[in-house]
Design an enzyme around this catalytic site. Structure first.
Site, PDB file in Angstrom:
ATOM      1  CG  ASN A  84      55.260 100.301  30.857  1.00 29.24           C
ATOM      2  OD1 ASN A  84      55.557 101.482  30.710  1.00 29.24           O
ATOM      3  ND2 ASN A  84      54.788  99.833  31.991  1.00 29.24           N
ATOM      4  CB  ILE A  92      53.881  95.005  24.946  1.00 29.69           C
ATOM      5  CG1 ILE A  92      54.831  95.123  23.761  1.00 29.69           C
ATOM      6  CG2 ILE A  92      53.246  96.352  25.291  1.00 29.69           C
ATOM      7  CD1 ILE A  92      54.139  95.299  22.421  1.00 29.69           C
ATOM      8  CB  CYS A  93      53.368  95.416  30.711  1.00 29.92           C
ATOM      9  SG  CYS A  93      52.194  95.493  32.059  1.00 29.92           S
ATOM     10  CG  LEU A  94      49.077  98.970  26.239  1.00 30.52           C
ATOM     11  CD1 LEU A  94      49.330 100.245  27.042  1.00 30.52           C
ATOM     12  CD2 LEU A  94      49.329  99.236  24.756  1.00 30.52           C
ATOM     13  CB  SER A 125      51.852  98.817  35.434  1.00 30.31           C
ATOM     14  OG  SER A 125      51.266  97.707  34.815  1.00 30.31           O
TER      15      SER A 125
END
Length: 197
Positions: A84, A92-94, A125
């Protein structure tokens, strides 16, 4: 910057400092960049029982004018092998740093969420498809690579070694630490900065 935003950020800083004094920092800390209330560095201790254990990760935090109604912009300065988090850019993928942000959240809760993400990667994701694919198909290799990256890029010993290398070139230790923090412990960029380049 609006007075309400300044008050909110000062309160968040005070909260961090109080928790740190009490030893309740949960393995996260912050500092201001150049005493700028809208530019912070966050620090996350790698959670035990993960490939990131014993790592010390630096996160760049830029706070937009619309904060707390819009999330802070965060990216890892420290290189990290995680589905992520981009292994190239630190992006960042959050969800809480995008669509799920709420003014009830804070910089502290965002850093705690990043720390939790280190414990529980979400390969469905991903921010880094290569790492996510490795996580799904070659978990042992993923764990080995993540541990190696933690050792190579997030080890406090390696960071102190970089400080010493630049001090040995004749730079003042305080300025060296500041330059290394500014550039996510990239020794070459810090040296160029110290040389005025």
């Amino acid at each position: 910057m609006q007075k309400t935003q300044t008050n909110r950020l000062n309160k968040e800083l005070q909260d961090f400092n109080e928790r740190q004094k009490k030893g309740e920092d949960s393995g996260i800390s912050i500092l201001l960049v150049d005493q700028n209330i809208t530019h912070w560095k966050g620090f996350i201790n790698g959670p035990s029982d993960t490939p990131y254990a014993n790592g010390y990760f630096q996160v760049d935090i830029v706070i937009p004018q619309e904060y707390p109604y819009k999330p802070p912009k965060m990216k890892f300065d420290t290189r990290i092998w995680h589905p992520n988090i981009s292994s190239q850019t630190g992006a960042i993928c959050l969800d809480i740093l995008k669509d799920e942000w709420s003014p009830a959240l804070s910089i502290r809760t965002a850093l705690l969420s990043l720390q939790a993400l280190l414990c529980d990667p979400q390969p469905d994701s991903p921010q880094d498809a290569v790492v996510a694919n490795q996580f799904k198909t070659q978990k042992d290799l993923y764990v080995k690579t993540a541990k190696e990256w933690t050792q190579n890029y997030a080890s406090k010993n390696k960071q102190e070694e970089k400080v010493q290398n630049l001090v040995n070139l004749g730079f003042e230790v305080g300025k060296v630490r500041e330059a290394l923090l500014r550039f996510g412990y990239d020794e070459e960029q810090a040296a160029n900065f110290l040389l005025g380049g």
